[in-house]
Scaffold this motif. Sequence first.
Motif, PDB file in Angstrom:
ATOM      1  N   LEU A  97       1.223  -1.327   0.497  1.00 25.29           N
ATOM      2  CA  LEU A  97       0.216   0.356  -0.179  1.00 25.29           C
ATOM      3  C   LEU A  97       0.646   1.619   0.117  1.00 25.29           C
ATOM      4  N   SER A  98       2.007   0.720   0.298  1.00 26.00           N
ATOM      5  CA  SER A  98       3.062   2.199   0.111  1.00 26.00           C
ATOM      6  C   SER A  98       3.317   2.937  -0.966  1.00 26.00           C
ATOM      7  N   THR A  99       3.378   3.980  -1.259  1.00 28.13           N
ATOM      8  CA  THR A  99       4.357   5.005  -2.555  1.00 28.13           C
ATOM      9  C   THR A  99       5.023   5.640  -2.408  1.00 28.13           C
ATOM     10  N   PRO A 100       5.741   5.938  -3.530  1.00 26.40           N
ATOM     11  CA  PRO A 100       6.883   6.924  -2.800  1.00 26.40           C
ATOM     12  C   PRO A 100       6.222   8.319  -2.152  1.00 26.40           C
ATOM     13  N   SER A 101       4.884   8.854  -2.846  1.00 29.97           N
ATOM     14  CA  SER A 101       4.284   9.822  -1.930  1.00 29.97           C
ATOM     15  C   SER A 101       3.447   9.579  -1.296  1.00 29.97           C
ATOM     16  N   SER A 102       3.137   8.816  -0.636  1.00 29.60           N
ATOM     17  CA  SER A 102       1.924   7.919   0.534  1.00 29.60           C
ATOM     18  C   SER A 102       3.177   6.847   1.230  1.00 29.60           C
ATOM     19  N   ALA A 103       3.553   7.013   2.155  1.00 23.55           N
ATOM     20  CA  ALA A 103       4.012   5.494   2.940  1.00 23.55           C
ATOM     21  C   ALA A 103       4.349   4.942   4.203  1.00 23.55           C
ATOM     22  N   PHE A 104       3.606   3.920   4.308  1.00 22.60           N
ATOM     23  CA  PHE A 104       3.223   2.996   5.641  1.00 22.60           C
ATOM     24  C   PHE A 104       4.700   3.053   6.722  1.00 22.60           C
ATOM     25  N   LEU A 105       5.240   2.607   5.610  1.00 24.32           N
ATOM     26  CA  LEU A 105       6.559   2.115   6.773  1.00 24.32           C
ATOM     27  C   LEU A 105       7.725   1.559   5.130  1.00 24.32           C
ATOM     28  N   LYS A 106       9.402   1.825   5.213  1.00 29.57           N
ATOM     29  CA  LYS A 106       9.931   1.621   4.948  1.00 29.57           C
ATOM     30  C   LYS A 106      10.349   0.136   5.103  1.00 29.57           C
ATOM     31  N   LEU A 107      11.026  -0.694   4.110  1.00 30.66           N
ATOM     32  CA  LEU A 107      11.936  -1.588   5.499  1.00 30.66           C
ATOM     33  C   LEU A 107      13.223  -1.702   4.328  1.00 30.66           C
ATOM     34  N   HIS A 108      14.209  -1.949   5.959  1.00 30.66           N
ATOM     35  CA  HIS A 108      15.607  -1.907   5.743  1.00 30.66           C
ATOM     36  C   HIS A 108      16.171  -3.313   6.750  1.00 30.66           C
ATOM     37  N   GLU A 109      16.955  -4.396   5.116  1.00 31.02           N
ATOM     38  CA  GLU A 109      17.545  -5.525   6.405  1.00 31.02           C
ATOM     39  C   GLU A 109      19.143  -4.972   6.689  1.00 31.02           C
ATOM     40  N   LEU A 110      19.097  -5.648   8.209  1.00 32.09           N
ATOM     41  CA  LEU A 110      20.132  -5.675   8.582  1.00 32.09           C
ATOM     42  C   LEU A 110      20.689  -6.143   8.344  1.00 32.09           C
ATOM     43  N   ALA A 111      22.250  -6.418   8.362  1.00 31.84           N
ATOM     44  CA  ALA A 111      23.438  -6.911   8.195  1.00 31.84           C
ATOM     45  C   ALA A 111      23.904  -6.915   9.588  1.00 31.84           C
ATOM     46  N   ALA A 112      24.505  -8.153  10.230  1.00 37.00           N
ATOM     47  CA  ALA A 112      24.986  -8.967  11.698  1.00 37.00           C
ATOM     48  C   ALA A 112      26.068  -7.231  11.318  1.00 37.00           C
TER      49      ALA A 112
END
Length: 245
Positions: A97-112
Amino acid sequence: MLGETRYQYLVSYVVNDRVAIDAGCLGFGFPLAAQKLVTDLFLSHCHLDHVATLPIFLDNVFEYGPECVVVHGSEQTLSVLQQDVLNDRLWPDFVSLSTPSSAFLKLHELAASKPVTVGEMQVTPLPLIHVVPVFGFLIEDPTSAVAIISDTHHGSDVWTHLARVPNLKAVLLECSFPDRLDWLADKARHLIPRSFAAEIQSLPTSVRVIAIHIKPAWYEAVVDELLALGLPNIEIGQTGTEYQF
Ligand SMILES: [Zn+2]
Ligand SMILES: [Zn+2]
């Protein structure tokens, strides 16, 4: 941690207003104004006591526009989040449901062991040992460093890493079960007071060690056993409390 009770039912910590660690009670237990200040949420893992209010939190802080919360987690955690929580069954698929103009969240993958910078803070994910992949977090700002180590079994090499951290003021460390449930702690991969004490052996006693994630069913027994260790730097974590380090 959720206020109004000494029992530590669910896991959420907010650090310097902007960073949240886990969303067990973030969406219910913190004032809305405080929730709205959070820009970055780091997930240790996807067990429910750590993510139970994540969908509610995202709903609470949503504002139409490109700015949104960044949710950081391991590949496995983010995958569980998308497949089992934000899956259009349990909760709407906020990722789609997130778009560049309206986003609920961004996911970022962590590296150890690769730090993430948030404002003046650095947050470093440290692999722990549990029934699913878990990251503990070292959080450093210009004045102090604090580690949140939960959930974990004994035997991770997080202590070698923490021994090299200048300015380490406190470690929040899980202790889930009493000593007599050592068999359960081994199966569920948690700590008991005996293994808790062994884990922190290499820490200088100037570092505060705050016991967290004590299961409510055995709270009194775990607290008694932790205090009976007689270690001067051990404290029992107090829910709803603001700590200064
Ligand atoms: Zn867990
Ligand atoms: Zn847990």
